[in-house]
Design a protein around this motif. Sequence first.
Motif, PDB file in Angstrom:
ATOM      1  N   ARG A 184       0.295  -1.357   0.061  1.00 15.80           N
ATOM      2  CA  ARG A 184       0.134   0.142  -0.295  1.00 15.80           C
ATOM      3  C   ARG A 184       0.789   0.870  -0.027  1.00 15.80           C
ATOM      4  N   ARG A 185       2.413   1.045   0.583  1.00 18.43           N
ATOM      5  CA  ARG A 185       3.248   1.894   0.919  1.00 18.43           C
ATOM      6  C   ARG A 185       3.453   2.849  -0.542  1.00 18.43           C
ATOM      7  N   GLU A 186       4.010   1.611  -0.936  1.00 24.43           N
ATOM      8  CA  GLU A 186       4.290   1.287  -2.744  1.00 24.43           C
ATOM      9  C   GLU A 186       3.587   2.518  -3.083  1.00 24.43           C
ATOM     10  N   ARG A 187       2.062   1.627  -3.529  1.00 20.89           N
ATOM     11  CA  ARG A 187       1.140   2.274  -4.708  1.00 20.89           C
ATOM     12  C   ARG A 187       1.333   3.809  -4.478  1.00 20.89           C
ATOM     13  N   VAL A 188       0.823   4.061  -2.920  1.00 21.04           N
ATOM     14  CA  VAL A 188       0.572   5.574  -2.244  1.00 21.04           C
ATOM     15  C   VAL A 188       2.052   6.232  -2.736  1.00 21.04           C
ATOM     16  N   ALA A 189       3.074   5.910  -2.786  1.00 17.53           N
ATOM     17  CA  ALA A 189       4.119   6.857  -3.270  1.00 17.53           C
ATOM     18  C   ALA A 189       4.512   6.776  -4.446  1.00 17.53           C
ATOM     19  N   SER A 209       3.521  10.694  -9.476  1.00 15.96           N
ATOM     20  CA  SER A 209       2.545  10.519 -10.827  1.00 15.96           C
ATOM     21  C   SER A 209       1.707  11.810 -10.761  1.00 15.96           C
ATOM     22  N   GLU A 210       0.977  12.689  -9.283  1.00 16.75           N
ATOM     23  CA  GLU A 210       0.574  13.714  -9.370  1.00 16.75           C
ATOM     24  C   GLU A 210       1.446  15.287  -9.134  1.00 16.75           C
ATOM     25  N   ASN A 211       2.794  15.004  -8.924  1.00 11.94           N
ATOM     26  CA  ASN A 211       3.505  15.675  -8.542  1.00 11.94           C
ATOM     27  C   ASN A 211       3.736  16.388  -9.760  1.00 11.94           C
ATOM     28  N   GLU A 212       3.097  18.259 -10.372  1.00  7.76           N
ATOM     29  CA  GLU A 212       3.257  18.951 -11.835  1.00  7.76           C
ATOM     30  C   GLU A 212       5.021  19.704 -11.420  1.00  7.76           C
ATOM     31  N   ASN A 213       5.481  19.040 -10.713  1.00  5.85           N
ATOM     32  CA  ASN A 213       6.746  20.746 -10.391  1.00  5.85           C
ATOM     33  C   ASN A 213       8.131  19.311 -10.663  1.00  5.85           C
ATOM     34  N   ILE A 214       7.962  17.842 -10.453  1.00  7.49           N
ATOM     35  CA  ILE A 214       8.606  16.861 -11.132  1.00  7.49           C
ATOM     36  C   ILE A 214       8.189  16.267 -12.696  1.00  7.49           C
ATOM     37  N   ILE A 215       9.797  15.866 -12.755  1.00  8.50           N
ATOM     38  CA  ILE A 215       9.944  15.925 -14.629  1.00  8.50           C
ATOM     39  C   ILE A 215      10.644  13.914 -13.916  1.00  8.50           C
ATOM     40  N   ILE A 216      10.111  13.087 -14.680  1.00  8.34           N
ATOM     41  CA  ILE A 216      10.649  11.255 -14.345  1.00  8.34           C
ATOM     42  C   ILE A 216      11.068  10.566 -16.004  1.00  8.34           C
ATOM     43  N   ARG A 217      12.196  10.650 -16.441  1.00  6.84           N
ATOM     44  CA  ARG A 217      12.636  10.317 -16.705  1.00  6.84           C
ATOM     45  C   ARG A 217      13.759   8.928 -17.281  1.00  6.84           C
ATOM     46  N   ARG A 218      13.775   8.453 -17.390  1.00  6.27           N
ATOM     47  CA  ARG A 218      14.905   7.226 -17.128  1.00  6.27           C
ATOM     48  C   ARG A 218      16.669   8.011 -17.551  1.00  6.27           C
ATOM     49  N   ALA A 219      17.395   7.053 -16.939  1.00 13.64           N
ATOM     50  CA  ALA A 219      18.244   8.208 -17.357  1.00 13.64           C
ATOM     51  C   ALA A 219      19.298   7.483 -18.914  1.00 13.64           C
ATOM     52  N   ASP A 220      20.534   8.335 -19.460  1.00 15.69           N
ATOM     53  CA  ASP A 220      20.449   8.219 -20.473  1.00 15.69           C
ATOM     54  C   ASP A 220      21.108   7.010 -20.869  1.00 15.69           C
ATOM     55  N   LYS A 221      22.205   6.371 -19.470  1.00 15.39           N
ATOM     56  CA  LYS A 221      22.754   5.286 -19.885  1.00 15.39           C
ATOM     57  C   LYS A 221      22.395   5.147 -18.310  1.00 15.39           C
ATOM     58  N   GLY A 222      23.339   2.854 -18.529  1.00 15.63           N
ATOM     59  CA  GLY A 222      23.035   2.936 -16.857  1.00 15.63           C
ATOM     60  C   GLY A 222      21.974   2.025 -16.090  1.00 15.63           C
ATOM     61  N   ILE A 243      16.071   5.388 -13.413  1.00 16.78           N
ATOM     62  CA  ILE A 243      15.218   6.379 -13.856  1.00 16.78           C
ATOM     63  C   ILE A 243      15.795   7.434 -12.926  1.00 16.78           C
ATOM     64  N   VAL A 244      15.262   8.816 -13.609  1.00 13.30           N
ATOM     65  CA  VAL A 244      15.075   9.979 -13.092  1.00 13.30           C
ATOM     66  C   VAL A 244      14.135  11.361 -12.650  1.00 13.30           C
ATOM     67  N   ILE A 245      14.276  11.773 -11.601  1.00 10.40           N
ATOM     68  CA  ILE A 245      13.732  12.912 -11.119  1.00 10.40           C
ATOM     69  C   ILE A 245      14.338  13.924 -10.607  1.00 10.40           C
ATOM     70  N   GLN A 246      13.454  14.807 -11.916  1.00  6.10           N
ATOM     71  CA  GLN A 246      14.690  15.985 -12.012  1.00  6.10           C
ATOM     72  C   GLN A 246      13.416  16.898 -11.613  1.00  6.10           C
ATOM     73  N   ASN A 247      13.655  18.537 -10.612  1.00  6.09           N
ATOM     74  CA  ASN A 247      12.643  19.330 -10.890  1.00  6.09           C
ATOM     75  C   ASN A 247      13.035  19.445 -11.980  1.00  6.09           C
ATOM     76  N   LYS A 248      11.048  20.094 -12.323  1.00  5.20           N
ATOM     77  CA  LYS A 248      10.579  20.523 -13.523  1.00  5.20           C
ATOM     78  C   LYS A 248      11.698  21.842 -14.090  1.00  5.20           C
ATOM     79  N   GLU A 249      12.100  22.676 -13.150  1.00  5.52           N
ATOM     80  CA  GLU A 249      12.614  24.021 -13.994  1.00  5.52           C
ATOM     81  C   GLU A 249      14.011  23.521 -14.073  1.00  5.52           C
ATOM     82  N   ASP A 250      14.269  22.559 -13.719  1.00  3.54           N
ATOM     83  CA  ASP A 250      15.839  22.631 -14.264  1.00  3.54           C
ATOM     84  C   ASP A 250      15.726  21.825 -15.551  1.00  3.54           C
TER      85      ASP A 250
END
Length: 269
Positions: free
Chosen positions: A52-57, A62-75, A78-85
């Motif tokens: 349940r904790r994993e599902r909530v996380a 997914s609902e956080n509009e201030n971050i961008i989630i992308r897979r890493a270029d190599k290796g 995934i990478v979680i970045q601030n949307k502004e960056d």
Amino acid sequence: MTNSTTHTELKRKSTFNPIHHRGNHINTFFSLVTQEIRTINRNIRSQPNLTRRERVALKTLSENENIIIRRADKGGGIVIQNKEDYIREALKILEDGSYYEPLTSNPLAKDIGELTLLLKQAEKDGILSKKEREYITIDHPVMAIFYHLPKVHKDTKNPPGRPIISGINSLTSNLSHYVDVFLQKHVTNLQSYLRDSAHLISLLSNIEWDPSYLWLTLDVSSLYSNIPHEKGIATSRSYLETDDDLSPEHRIFITEAISFILTHNTFSF
């Protein structure tokens, strides 16, 4: 040298749906199988593979509009970045006037008209079959999308981005596939061609190592963007001219297709 036209096996995916052509026997079978599947589903209790904790996380991320989630270029990973960056790095890439040019309007309608004329003339000249022309033509093309993948292997705090253009169902996506069919055999025959890491290891296994040899690595920046269009087209043309399976008219069409792809590579961010 042949004057005949080499056609590909490219064609649109079939829209045939057997559900519209079934008779009473198929309907009866379909009904029985459906009932059996429902019975099985009622008797099986599905167990989630996340706590349940994993599902909530995951929902929170997914609902956080201030971050961008992308897979890493190599290796991997995934990478979680601030949307502004993320946006700042994207604009840093796109504001390089050597490679990118901002447009004041959407050229898609004009580009569709140009490609339609090119394809119709090629079909009229017998260079394209009807199936090939239909395959290359995207009925409702979408604008390609720009995004970038963070290179965390270079900098974990402020990773540079690897620009990617997602051109699925864009105007030139199937035309690019068509051109690739004719260029691939020339690419794989190049002395410098490396398919992947396993291919490199296979080639190195045939070399007798000498103590005087040194390992060197090179990092190419913006590989594809740094290829001048004129030289890229000229080089492609020179290899096509060695292809005895293609008529002179066919070589000209493929060269025109390459030029169209390179000069109509529009996208949005």
